[in-house]
Design a protein around this motif. Structure first.
Motif, mmCIF file in Angstrom:
data_model
loop_
_atom_site.group_PDB
_atom_site.id
_atom_site.type_symbol
_atom_site.label_atom_id
_atom_site.label_comp_id
_atom_site.label_asym_id
_atom_site.label_seq_id
_atom_site.Cartn_x
_atom_site.Cartn_y
_atom_site.Cartn_z
ATOM 1 N N LEU A 196 48.733 39.553 31.967
ATOM 2 C CA LEU A 196 47.901 38.828 31.004
ATOM 3 C C LEU A 196 48.656 37.752 30.236
ATOM 4 N N GLU A 197 49.940 37.989 30.000
ATOM 5 C CA GLU A 197 50.702 37.021 29.221
ATOM 6 C C GLU A 197 50.781 35.665 29.920
ATOM 7 N N ASN A 198 50.584 35.656 31.258
ATOM 8 C CA ASN A 198 50.661 34.406 32.017
ATOM 9 C C ASN A 198 49.301 33.925 32.514
ATOM 10 N N SER A 199 48.222 34.591 32.109
ATOM 11 C CA SER A 199 46.897 34.282 32.637
ATOM 12 C C SER A 199 46.093 33.395 31.691
ATOM 13 N N THR A 200 45.242 32.586 32.288
ATOM 14 C CA THR A 200 44.360 31.723 31.494
ATOM 15 C C THR A 200 42.886 32.081 31.708
ATOM 16 N N TYR A 201 42.609 33.037 32.592
ATOM 17 C CA TYR A 201 41.229 33.451 32.846
ATOM 18 C C TYR A 201 41.204 34.872 33.405
ATOM 19 N N LEU A 202 40.019 35.473 33.409
ATOM 20 C CA LEU A 202 39.806 36.794 33.986
ATOM 21 C C LEU A 202 38.668 36.714 34.998
ATOM 22 N N SER A 203 38.654 37.650 35.931
ATOM 23 C CA SER A 203 37.545 37.776 36.874
ATOM 24 C C SER A 203 36.834 39.094 36.630
ATOM 25 N N LEU A 204 35.531 39.096 36.839
ATOM 26 C CA LEU A 204 34.713 40.270 36.586
ATOM 27 C C LEU A 204 34.346 40.930 37.913
ATOM 28 N N ILE A 205 34.489 42.250 37.982
ATOM 29 C CA ILE A 205 34.160 42.969 39.213
ATOM 30 C C ILE A 205 33.205 44.116 38.903
ATOM 31 N N ASP A 206 32.777 44.795 39.947
ATOM 32 C CA ASP A 206 31.905 45.976 39.861
ATOM 33 C C ASP A 206 30.579 45.653 39.157
ATOM 34 N N LEU A 207 29.704 44.996 39.884
ATOM 35 C CA LEU A 207 28.387 44.641 39.355
ATOM 36 C C LEU A 207 27.307 45.624 39.806
ATOM 37 N N ASP A 208 27.718 46.838 40.199
ATOM 38 C CA ASP A 208 26.768 47.817 40.726
ATOM 39 C C ASP A 208 25.668 48.158 39.724
#
Length: 226
Positions: A196-208
């Protein structure tokens, strides 16, 4: 998306994906019925199975199997008499993933959804694997670590926790603005491209469990019919 009839059910294919032809070949060949046990991922839900597999000419994918019911006749009876569309749960997941992608939200790319009536009725959902770190794998809660033992010694720092709250908040707001509710948000459903310290975005998973909110008018109409 395009619908097809197969020998043992039906197939909904994301024809907009460049890998659509290779995905179709993989499904028609029935290779999904004989997957190596080492590719199976651990899950708490006994009615679901998940594999991380390499599909020829497609790449690394996630394959989910939902056991709807073992008795095919019972499934048809329930659906026809009570109008329950649980058989199409995987299709709904696929449609919502495409809707979020069209809205510019980082989530998985769905390739196909199909049903198989051999030995009852099962739904299958195939989508592209998202490379990165699952935030929940480094999560330390008040009741102890929920991370796997291999990553429990790499908990998130205070700075990373703050960053997670900011990035996840923006992502959830975008999702709600697109008219979709996730209904199962927790750290294991967020993927970061790196720590996370190097991230600028997140992805969302598990839309069940994701859904589109029902308008008040339709809710009241349903209650009045009861």
């Amino acid at each position: 998306m395009k619908k097809y009839k197969t020998k043992f059910g039906k197939l909904i294919l994301n024809t907009a994906a460049s890998e659509a032809s290779a995905v179709s070949d993989f499904i028609v060949s029935d290779n999904y019925l004989n997957l190596p046990s080492e590719s199976k991922m651990a899950l708490k839900n006994p009615r679901s199975e998940v594999w991380k597999i390499d599909v020829p000419n497609v790449g690394c994918c996630i394959l989910k199997r939902f056991c709807v019911v073992k008795n095919r006749g019972l499934s048809r009876y329930i659906e026809s008499n009570f109008k329950l569309r649980f058989v199409h749960r995987g299709l709904r997941t696929m449609q919502l993933a495409l809707k979020l992608s069209d809205a510019g939200i980082n989530t998985f790319t769905p390739y196909a959804f199909w049903t198989d009536s051999r030995g009852g009725i099962s739904n299958y959902l195939l989508y592209k694997y998202i490379e990165g770190e699952i935030v929940g794998d480094h999560w330390m809660g008040e009741l102890g670590a929920i991370a796997p033992p291999s990553k429990a010694d790499e908990p998130l720092t205070d700075e990373e926790l703050n960053k997670f709250m900011i990035l996840s908040g923006k992502l959830v707001r975008q999702m709600h603005e697109a008219g979709v509710l996730h209904t199962d948000l927790h750290p294991k459903n967020f993927v970061s491209p790196s720590r996370l310290e190097n991230s600028t975005y997140l992805s969302l998973i598990d839309l069940d469990s994701a859904c589109v909110p029902i308008k008040l008018y339709y809710r009241m109409s349903f209650v009045l019919r009861i």
